[in-house]
Design an enzyme around this catalytic site. Structure first.
Site, PDB file in Angstrom:
ATOM      1  N   LYS A  29       0.834  -1.208   0.000  1.00 29.19           N
ATOM      2  CA  LYS A  29       0.000   0.000   0.000  1.00 29.19           C
ATOM      3  C   LYS A  29       0.871   1.261   0.000  1.00 29.19           C
ATOM      4  CE  LYS A  29      -3.781   1.295   2.796  1.00 29.19           C
ATOM      5  NZ  LYS A  29      -4.702   1.784   1.778  1.00 29.19           N
ATOM      6  N   GLY A  33       6.313   2.526   3.546  1.00 32.91           N
ATOM      7  CA  GLY A  33       7.776   2.436   3.628  1.00 32.91           C
ATOM      8  C   GLY A  33       8.397   1.520   2.589  1.00 32.91           C
ATOM      9  N   THR A  35       9.769   2.364  -0.319  1.00 32.16           N
ATOM     10  CA  THR A  35      11.026   2.899  -0.860  1.00 32.16           C
ATOM     11  C   THR A  35      12.165   2.704   0.132  1.00 32.16           C
ATOM     12  OG1 THR A  35       9.822   4.495  -2.191  1.00 32.16           O
ATOM     13  CG2 THR A  35      12.139   4.960  -1.796  1.00 32.16           C
ATOM     14  N   ASP A  58       7.347   3.671  -9.712  1.00 34.92           N
ATOM     15  CA  ASP A  58       6.235   4.418  -9.110  1.00 34.92           C
ATOM     16  C   ASP A  58       6.250   5.828  -9.712  1.00 34.92           C
ATOM     17  OD1 ASP A  58       4.493   5.825  -7.504  1.00 34.92           O
ATOM     18  OD2 ASP A  58       5.243   5.015  -5.622  1.00 34.92           O
ATOM     19  N   GLU A 231      -1.666  -2.528  10.527  1.00 36.85           N
ATOM     20  CA  GLU A 231      -3.023  -1.978  10.612  1.00 36.85           C
ATOM     21  C   GLU A 231      -3.936  -2.809   9.730  1.00 36.85           C
ATOM     22  OE1 GLU A 231      -3.060   2.170   9.615  1.00 36.85           O
ATOM     23  OE2 GLU A 231      -1.668   2.705  11.230  1.00 36.85           O
TER      24      GLU A 231
END
Length: 327
Positions: A29, A33, A35, A58, A231
């Site tokens: 998602k 983190g 990268t 990206d 999460e």
């Protein structure tokens, strides 16, 4: 008594030890983190492989920000490393270049373009082919992809299949339509060899894609590192990603969980303690789901950003030596 599940070591050491790997994808998602993880993994690989290339696909590139150095669509050495290079590719500009080239073939170019782009997803897939053609001509021991958020990544990985089918259709059509298009081109004063050039280009592209596709499905050559945070939405997306990767026959057996809070037992920060409790709940769920087949790497939320070669080097050590929170 039921067999006990063997928990795999919580590090990415398994990737460093697998010397046959050629393609490593890092994805998940947005904002989890990816990268930082892909840069850190590339740094660790640079210590044990001859040459490493880090590619961002990206559109919102972060490699330049992470290393504090400007990268472009050409591979550039990362400052402070002898055998690590990086490049940022915008898939949409690759397709634009191809369209401009085909336009030089006049009417035939635009006809071919319309014909090719009528196939769903083929524009992105063509740009993927251009990237792969470019990358394949380079000699790197291993290539790490910092991919776009999940949806784009899954499309990116399905491109070889989309393109193989599309180019198969086009090469069949070229046999039937080629002579006719050539004839029409010459009648209208265009170049007749343009058609053959275009079809030859498509065919050579198809060969590259077929080869890349078979390499992507070979667990000896390709693996995908899932990056998430502890999460609900992020874990849900990770599960979806794993299911899709399995459907594409792409190996995945590492999950990096970023931004974990480890408050000290004496901490009276209510916010920290509540968040830590929530993270631990989802972390336990991840262990229940994946322990048997995945290395689950836990990385802490740091008090400062991980930017610049030195901070990335320091952070990268936690990928291979499990982080031990202070008591």
């Amino acid at each position: 008594m039921a067999d006990e599940i063997v928990v795999l070591p919580p590090t990415l050491q398994n990737i460093l030890e697998q010397k046959t790997l050629k393609w490593i994808f890092c994805g998940g998602k947005g904002g989890v983190g990816k990268t930082t993880t892909s840069c850190s993994l590339a740094i660790q690989l640079a210590q044990c492989r001859e040459s490493v290339l880090l590619i961002s696909t990206d559109p919102a590139h972060n490699l330049s920000d992470a290393f504090g150095q400007k990268f472009s669509k050409d591979a550039t050495k990362v400052s402070g490393f002898d055998n690590l290079s990086a490049m940022e590719i915008d898939p949409s500009s690759a397709i634009q270049e191809m369209v401009e080239q085909s336009d030089s073939n006049g009417m035939m170019g635009s006809m071919m373009q319309d014909l090719a782009f009528a196939i769903p997803g083929v524009d992105e897939a063509m740009s993927f082919a251009e990237i792969m053609k470019h990358v394949k001509s380079m000699e790197y021991s291993v290539i790490v992809f910092d991919t776009a958020p999940t949806g784009h990544t899954l499309r990116f990985l399905s491109f070889p299949t989309v393109l193989e089918k599309a180019l198969g259709k086009l090469s069949t059509l070229s046999g039937r339509l080629g002579p006719m298009i050539n004839q029409m081109s010459s009648l209208m004063g265009g170049q007749t060899d343009g058609t053959d050039d275009m079809f030859a280009k498509l065919e050579s592209m198809r060969e590259v894609i077929t080869e890349v596709n078979s390499q992507f499905k070979d667990p000896e050559k390709t693996t995908f590192v899932c990056v998430c945070i502890s999460e609900f939405l992020s874990l849900y997306e990770t599960e979806r990603l794993i299911q899709e990767l399995t459907a594409y026959e792409i190996d995945t057996h590492n999950i990096v969980v970023n931004q974990l809070l480890f408050p000290k037992s004496t901490s009276d920060c209510e916010h920290c303690n509540v968040r830590h409790k929530m993270q631990q709940k989802y972390l336990n769920e991840a262990h229940e789901l994946y322990d048997e087949f995945f290395h689950i790497i836990q990385l802490p939320l740091l008090t400062e950003e991980v930017r610049g070669p030195q901070k990335l080097k320091d952070f990268s050590k936690m990928l291979v030596e499990p982080y031990i929170p202070p008591q």
